[in-house]
Write a protein that holds these residues in place. Structure first.
Motif, PDB file in Angstrom:
ATOM      1  N   HIS A  24       0.870  -1.228   0.096  1.00  8.42           N
ATOM      2  CA  HIS A  24       0.288  -0.055   0.018  1.00  8.42           C
ATOM      3  C   HIS A  24       0.804   1.403   0.151  1.00  8.42           C
ATOM      4  CE1 HIS A  24      -3.368  -2.610   0.534  1.00  8.42           C
ATOM      5  NE2 HIS A  24      -2.839  -3.118   1.580  1.00  8.42           N
ATOM      6  N   ASP A  25       2.208   1.050   0.135  1.00 10.33           N
ATOM      7  CA  ASP A  25       3.004   2.337   0.272  1.00 10.33           C
ATOM      8  C   ASP A  25       3.286   2.726  -1.247  1.00 10.33           C
ATOM      9  OD1 ASP A  25       3.159   2.048   2.884  1.00 10.33           O
ATOM     10  OD2 ASP A  25       4.865   0.807   2.906  1.00 10.33           O
ATOM     11  N   ASP A  26       3.290   4.112  -1.336  1.00 11.38           N
ATOM     12  CA  ASP A  26       3.686   4.633  -2.714  1.00 11.38           C
ATOM     13  C   ASP A  26       5.265   5.053  -2.923  1.00 11.38           C
ATOM     14  OD1 ASP A  26       1.092   4.811  -3.622  1.00 11.38           O
ATOM     15  OD2 ASP A  26       0.996   6.815  -2.696  1.00 11.38           O
ATOM     16  N   VAL A  27       5.760   4.493  -3.753  1.00 11.91           N
ATOM     17  CA  VAL A  27       7.352   4.274  -4.151  1.00 11.91           C
ATOM     18  C   VAL A  27       7.571   5.659  -4.789  1.00 11.91           C
ATOM     19  CG1 VAL A  27       9.202   3.286  -5.130  1.00 11.91           C
ATOM     20  CG2 VAL A  27       7.491   2.089  -4.021  1.00 11.91           C
ATOM     21  N   PRO A  28       8.315   6.402  -4.448  1.00 10.60           N
ATOM     22  CA  PRO A  28       8.769   7.684  -5.043  1.00 10.60           C
ATOM     23  C   PRO A  28       9.366   7.436  -6.576  1.00 10.60           C
ATOM     24  CG  PRO A  28       9.717   7.881  -2.883  1.00 10.60           C
ATOM     25  CD  PRO A  28       8.925   6.499  -3.294  1.00 10.60           C
ATOM     26  N   SER A  29       8.860   8.057  -7.443  1.00  9.01           N
ATOM     27  CA  SER A  29       8.897   7.495  -9.050  1.00  9.01           C
ATOM     28  C   SER A  29      10.703   7.670  -9.192  1.00  9.01           C
ATOM     29  CB  SER A  29       8.440   8.554 -10.006  1.00  9.01           C
ATOM     30  OG  SER A  29       8.940   9.821  -9.645  1.00  9.01           O
ATOM     31  N   ASP A  30      11.368   8.689  -8.660  1.00 11.81           N
ATOM     32  CA  ASP A  30      12.848   8.614  -8.793  1.00 11.81           C
ATOM     33  C   ASP A  30      13.457   7.424  -8.050  1.00 11.81           C
ATOM     34  OD1 ASP A  30      12.219   9.702  -6.056  1.00 11.81           O
ATOM     35  OD2 ASP A  30      13.983  10.671  -6.172  1.00 11.81           O
ATOM     36  N   LEU A  31      13.261   6.902  -6.895  1.00 13.01           N
ATOM     37  CA  LEU A  31      13.825   5.696  -6.439  1.00 13.01           C
ATOM     38  C   LEU A  31      13.288   4.309  -7.069  1.00 13.01           C
ATOM     39  CD1 LEU A  31      14.906   4.141  -4.153  1.00 13.01           C
ATOM     40  CD2 LEU A  31      12.907   4.058  -2.931  1.00 13.01           C
ATOM     41  N   ARG A  32      12.352   4.446  -7.619  1.00 10.23           N
ATOM     42  CA  ARG A  32      11.922   3.165  -8.666  1.00 10.23           C
ATOM     43  C   ARG A  32      12.659   3.259  -9.633  1.00 10.23           C
ATOM     44  NH1 ARG A  32       8.193  -0.509 -10.035  1.00 10.23           N
ATOM     45  NH2 ARG A  32       7.400  -0.325 -12.099  1.00 10.23           N
ATOM     46  N   ALA A  33      12.863   4.538 -10.410  1.00 10.79           N
ATOM     47  CA  ALA A  33      13.798   4.410 -11.374  1.00 10.79           C
ATOM     48  C   ALA A  33      15.214   4.121 -11.381  1.00 10.79           C
ATOM     49  CB  ALA A  33      13.661   5.865 -12.271  1.00 10.79           C
TER      50      ALA A  33
END
Length: 99
Positions: A64-73
């Motif tokens: 349920h936690d949103d992952v920051p897009s920069d971390l995901r990248a």
């Protein structure tokens, strides 16, 4: 790991690509080979069941936690480096996002 029995698809191949199978990220023909292997090989079937249970638990507890897009990248970039066999930097890819 190997059960010691001969199989059309080797245990090491199945275990090396287990998460691709679990995540439905492989062609149907490969999925069929893996399913056949699991029918023949109880050690690999047990490992598959364990990894499937862990994956479900992680999804239930952390899904349920949103992952920051920069971390995901950054993480996806590192995964691609590993898959391609390139040298992976020693520094922590998450360090910049934690500061």
């Amino acid at each position: 790991m190997s059960c010691g029995e001969p199989h059309e698809t080797d245990c090491s191949e199945v275990l090396d690509h287990l998460y691709e199978f679990l995540d439905h990220e492989m062609p149907d023909s490969d999925c069929t080979k893996f399913e056949t292997h699991f029918e023949e090989c109880s050690p690999c079937l047990e490992k598959y069941g364990l990894e499937q249970a862990v994956k479900k638990l992680v999804k239930r507890c952390c899904g349920h936690d949103d992952v920051p897009s920069d971390l995901r990248a950054k993480v996806m970039g590192r995964i691609e480096l590993i898959r391609s066999g390139e040298t992976v930097p020693d520094h922590d890819v998450t360090a910049a996002t934690q500061e």
